[in-house]
Design an enzyme around this catalytic site. Structure first.
Site, PDB file in Angstrom:
ATOM      1  N   LYS A 184      38.544  27.388  35.378  1.00 11.26           N
ATOM      2  CA  LYS A 184      39.584  27.683  36.467  1.00 11.26           C
ATOM      3  C   LYS A 184      40.341  26.165  36.226  1.00 11.26           C
ATOM      4  O   LYS A 184      41.588  26.385  36.227  1.00 11.26           O
ATOM      5  CB  LYS A 184      39.717  28.844  38.061  1.00 11.26           C
ATOM      6  CG  LYS A 184      39.185  29.619  37.621  1.00 11.26           C
ATOM      7  CD  LYS A 184      39.261  30.298  39.216  1.00 11.26           C
ATOM      8  CE  LYS A 184      38.742  31.585  39.227  1.00 11.26           C
ATOM      9  NZ  LYS A 184      38.275  32.374  41.032  1.00 11.26           N
ATOM     10  N   SER A 204      45.154  31.813  45.445  1.00 10.60           N
ATOM     11  CA  SER A 204      45.286  30.160  45.441  1.00 10.60           C
ATOM     12  C   SER A 204      45.768  29.789  44.262  1.00 10.60           C
ATOM     13  O   SER A 204      46.788  28.473  44.416  1.00 10.60           O
ATOM     14  CB  SER A 204      43.829  30.161  45.655  1.00 10.60           C
ATOM     15  OG  SER A 204      42.938  30.496  46.412  1.00 10.60           O
ATOM     16  N   ARG A 240      41.825  41.893  46.932  1.00 14.03           N
ATOM     17  CA  ARG A 240      43.631  42.059  47.490  1.00 14.03           C
ATOM     18  C   ARG A 240      44.291  43.063  47.059  1.00 14.03           C
ATOM     19  O   ARG A 240      45.433  43.448  47.116  1.00 14.03           O
ATOM     20  CB  ARG A 240      44.703  40.621  46.819  1.00 14.03           C
ATOM     21  CG  ARG A 240      43.922  40.256  47.585  1.00 14.03           C
ATOM     22  CD  ARG A 240      44.891  38.116  47.239  1.00 14.03           C
ATOM     23  NE  ARG A 240      44.696  38.725  45.626  1.00 14.03           N
ATOM     24  CZ  ARG A 240      44.055  37.279  44.796  1.00 14.03           C
ATOM     25  NH1 ARG A 240      43.638  35.951  45.786  1.00 14.03           N
ATOM     26  NH2 ARG A 240      43.775  37.129  43.234  1.00 14.03           N
ATOM     27  N   HIS A 270      40.988  33.531  52.950  1.00 16.27           N
ATOM     28  CA  HIS A 270      39.612  33.653  52.914  1.00 16.27           C
ATOM     29  C   HIS A 270      39.400  33.550  53.884  1.00 16.27           C
ATOM     30  O   HIS A 270      37.829  33.344  54.506  1.00 16.27           O
ATOM     31  CB  HIS A 270      39.742  31.889  52.082  1.00 16.27           C
ATOM     32  CG  HIS A 270      39.703  31.744  50.661  1.00 16.27           C
ATOM     33  ND1 HIS A 270      40.496  30.907  50.369  1.00 16.27           N
ATOM     34  CD2 HIS A 270      39.490  33.120  49.732  1.00 16.27           C
ATOM     35  CE1 HIS A 270      40.109  31.270  48.750  1.00 16.27           C
ATOM     36  NE2 HIS A 270      39.405  32.447  47.947  1.00 16.27           N
TER      37      HIS A 270
END
Length: 163
Positions: A41, A133, A95, A17
């Site tokens: 989430k 994460s 990514r 990030h």
């Protein structure tokens, strides 16, 4: 003035990030970071903790450039948040191919909602491409060393949360 919005849950903020934030600052005059609530989430850290983490990690960057954190959490449409902060550009980090497939659909939907807002994708630097994460939290939960993936203060917060 080119205003960019970099949205995310940042649960927790990672070196990936920070890489995207740092690189995005050269593309826009003002970069706004939006911390999303995203109840789907089930975040590990509270919204307040996530905002505090990203503020702390961006303090040095914002001292050099026009980086700011949205002063309120957002739970509305990303396009609405972009309009709220005056952003004409949405910054998204990529990514892997799986990220692209999801993001490609999001761009299509967002363009239908507001064609005046452009989305720009930045690939995370090679050393940060594997960082997610979700995986960082799993490694930390299982007692692994996450120091290669997150800033020191975030590592400490993860350790405190799990142990």
């Amino acid at each position: 003035m080119r205003v960019g919005l970099y949205p995310g849950t940042f649960d927790p903020v990672t070196l990936g990030h920070i890489d995207i934030i740092t690189r995005a600052t050269v593309l826009v005059d003002r970069l706004v970071i939006g911390v999303a609530i995203n109840r789907d989430k089930g975040p590990l850290f509270t919204l307040e903790e996530r905002v505090a983490m990203i503020e702390a990690e961006c303090a040095g960057i914002s001292a050099r450039t026009g980086v700011e954190i949205v002063p309120w959490p957002f739970e509305n449409l990303l396009i609405d948040c972009a309009n709220d902060v005056g952003a004409s550009i949405i910054i998204r980090g990529l990514r892997a191919v799986a990220d692209f497939e999801y993001e490609f659909q999001m761009v299509g939907m967002n363009r239908k909602l507001d064609a005046s807002i452009e989305t720009v994708f930045l690939m995370a630097g090679a050393e940060h491409q594997a960082i997610a994460s979700r995986l960082v939290k799993e490694i930390a939960r299982l007692g692994g060393d996450v120091s290669k993936f997150v800033p020191p203060a975030v590592r400490e917060a993860l350790t405190a949360r799990f142990f």
